[in-house]
Motif scaffolding. Structure first.
Motif, PDB file in Angstrom:
ATOM      1  N   LYS A   1      43.124  36.060  39.751  1.00 41.31           N
ATOM      2  CA  LYS A   1      43.580  35.652  38.260  1.00 41.31           C
ATOM      3  C   LYS A   1      42.617  36.121  37.464  1.00 41.31           C
ATOM      4  O   LYS A   1      42.925  36.754  36.200  1.00 41.31           O
ATOM      5  N   ILE A   2      41.294  35.924  37.673  1.00 44.59           N
ATOM      6  CA  ILE A   2      40.276  36.402  36.988  1.00 44.59           C
ATOM      7  C   ILE A   2      40.151  37.954  36.666  1.00 44.59           C
ATOM      8  O   ILE A   2      40.164  38.556  35.577  1.00 44.59           O
ATOM      9  N   VAL A   3      40.414  38.558  37.776  1.00 46.92           N
ATOM     10  CA  VAL A   3      40.163  39.935  37.817  1.00 46.92           C
ATOM     11  C   VAL A   3      41.511  40.714  37.010  1.00 46.92           C
ATOM     12  O   VAL A   3      41.327  41.353  36.365  1.00 46.92           O
ATOM     13  N   LYS A   4      42.392  40.160  37.398  1.00 48.17           N
ATOM     14  CA  LYS A   4      43.803  40.347  36.677  1.00 48.17           C
ATOM     15  C   LYS A   4      43.729  40.410  35.205  1.00 48.17           C
ATOM     16  O   LYS A   4      44.265  41.286  34.370  1.00 48.17           O
TER      17      LYS A   4
ATOM     18  N   THR B   1      45.373  51.267  40.178  1.00 47.92           N
ATOM     19  CA  THR B   1      46.301  50.563  41.093  1.00 47.92           C
ATOM     20  C   THR B   1      47.735  50.128  40.311  1.00 47.92           C
ATOM     21  O   THR B   1      47.507  49.773  39.252  1.00 47.92           O
ATOM     22  N   ARG B   2      48.613  50.056  41.060  1.00 44.59           N
ATOM     23  CA  ARG B   2      49.874  49.221  40.738  1.00 44.59           C
ATOM     24  C   ARG B   2      49.873  48.119  40.947  1.00 44.59           C
ATOM     25  O   ARG B   2      50.368  47.788  42.164  1.00 44.59           O
ATOM     26  N   GLY B   3      49.629  47.074  40.242  1.00 53.38           N
ATOM     27  CA  GLY B   3      49.422  45.922  40.740  1.00 53.38           C
ATOM     28  C   GLY B   3      48.507  45.793  41.454  1.00 53.38           C
ATOM     29  O   GLY B   3      47.451  46.337  41.565  1.00 53.38           O
TER      30      GLY B   3
ATOM     31  N   ARG C   1      43.671  41.223  47.834  1.00 54.76           N
ATOM     32  CA  ARG C   1      44.296  41.890  46.704  1.00 54.76           C
ATOM     33  C   ARG C   1      43.492  42.813  46.279  1.00 54.76           C
ATOM     34  O   ARG C   1      42.370  42.299  45.546  1.00 54.76           O
ATOM     35  N   LEU C   2      43.738  44.208  46.001  1.00 58.07           N
ATOM     36  CA  LEU C   2      42.738  45.079  45.523  1.00 58.07           C
ATOM     37  C   LEU C   2      43.364  45.638  44.386  1.00 58.07           C
ATOM     38  O   LEU C   2      44.260  46.184  43.885  1.00 58.07           O
ATOM     39  N   ARG C   3      42.596  45.634  43.302  1.00 61.66           N
ATOM     40  CA  ARG C   3      42.848  46.169  41.798  1.00 61.66           C
ATOM     41  C   ARG C   3      41.884  47.067  41.483  1.00 61.66           C
ATOM     42  O   ARG C   3      40.737  46.991  41.770  1.00 61.66           O
ATOM     43  N   ALA C   4      41.980  48.070  40.573  1.00 61.95           N
ATOM     44  CA  ALA C   4      40.870  49.221  40.266  1.00 61.95           C
ATOM     45  C   ALA C   4      41.210  49.580  38.918  1.00 61.95           C
ATOM     46  O   ALA C   4      42.584  49.734  38.402  1.00 61.95           O
TER      47      ALA C   4
END
Length: 337
Positions: free
Chosen positions: A270-273, A303-305, A324-327
């Motif tokens: 949640k923090i990253v998003k 990244t998509r989502g 969960r990987l985000r970039a």
């Protein structure tokens, strides 16, 4: 085998298989090779070095790349330094939490803004730490209630259990563990510690089995999972550290630089998003037909989502299941924005 003889990508030898290794490389390599195909002149910060598996792969794949590895765990840092010794000065290990990223760069004579090409975060407790029983991270083994990632820190899980009020304990369990029985567990902890302080994880696990209703235990996974997560996060100030580290990492990027973050539980993600969403949003009023000068987003999502580990990886490495990987990529120079 000497320190310089470890084979490349020797994760299994260190009790840790790097999660989503190929995908992390695929996401960050374009930033690291933008000026030279071999990574010459490029800098990667591995903000959660651990046993060094991700860093090893990047250094072996890009023969001129330099990696700055950060870790608060001196034991992990020692292991990684031995593992990566063959790369010489292309690897620099720094003992710090990831929210010390800017200070680490300053200490190395680098600017804390616009000086690196990529940053990688692999959050949470490492497989290596879970497998070291004496650290107290695993609820499956009776061990001292420690849970410190940095042994030099003062606060331990036992300190929290034995000194926090019922209200404070309930807040920790509810906020950091999303434990629905937080108040009941906190009250029982306070009652039991009046006659016997908590020193071992087995005491806590026994209390949780006795306190959480049987119906919930049958369907909600191990009854200690959420409480142990909450204590670990509180001991190590993980969420506060992450909230400060993500903007520091983004500020450190050169234009075209990228940040990739792997989170393993919803509170981290949640923090990253939220921070990535804010960084990739325009600051122009939504009813304007054109972008105002200086209001364009400074970052774009790459990244998509949230990406997840595939079934093949999960089968080989079950600890990758919740990842969960985000970039994001920096697309504008902050100093001109």
């Amino acid at each position: 085998m000497s320190d310089n003889d470890f084979p490349a990508d020797s994760g299994a030898a260190f009790g840790h298989v790097p999660v989503m290794l190929d995908r992390c490389y695929e996401l960050l390599a374009p930033a690291l090779t933008a000026r030279s195909a071999d990574g010459a002149g490029a800098f990667l910060i591995d903000a959660t070095l651990g046993a060094g598996g991700h860093t090893e792969h990047f250094l072996a794949s890009l023969p001129e790349l330099t990696v700055i590895g950060l870790d608060r765990d001196t034991n992990a840092l020692d292991i990684a330094r031995k593992r990566l010794a063959r790369f010489g000065t292309r690897f620099v290990g720094v003992h710090t939490r990831y929210d010390g990223l800017a200070d680490a760069l300053d200490g190395l004579g680098c600017s804390a803004t616009s000086s690196v090409d990529a940053v990688l975060f692999d959050l949470g407790v490492s497989s290596m730490q879970l497998d070291q029983a004496e650290r107290g991270f695993a609820y499956s083994i009776d061990a001292p209630l420690d849970m410190r990632m940095n042994a030099q820190d003062e606060l331990t899980a036992a300190d929290i259990l034995n000194t926090y009020s019922a209200a404070e304990l309930s807040r920790v369990l509810s906020r950091f563990g999303e434990e629905r029985f937080a108040r009941r567990i906190a009250a029982e902890i306070v009652r039991r510690r009046a006659t016997e302080p908590f020193t071992r994880s087995g005491q806590l696990v026994e209390l949780l089995y006795a306190t959480i209703p049987a119906a919930t235990r049958r369907t909600g996974g191990h009854p200690a999972k959420r409480t142990f997560q909450a204590l670990r996060i509180a001991v190590n100030a993980e969420l506060e550290s992450l909230a400060a580290a993500i903007p520091a990492a983004m500020a450190a990027l050169r234009p075209g630089g990228r940040v990739a973050v792997m989170a393993y539980q919803s509170l981290e993600d949640k923090i990253v998003k939220a921070q990535f969403t804010a960084a990739t949003a325009s600051r122009s009023p939504i009813d304007l037909p054109v972008e105002l000068p200086g209001d364009a987003p400074e970052f774009t999502l790459i990244t998509r989502g949230a990406e997840r580990a595939n079934d093949a990886e999960i089968e080989i490495n079950p600890r990758s299941a919740p990842v969960r990987l985000r970039a994001v990529e920096r697309v504008a120079d902050r100093r001109r924005a």
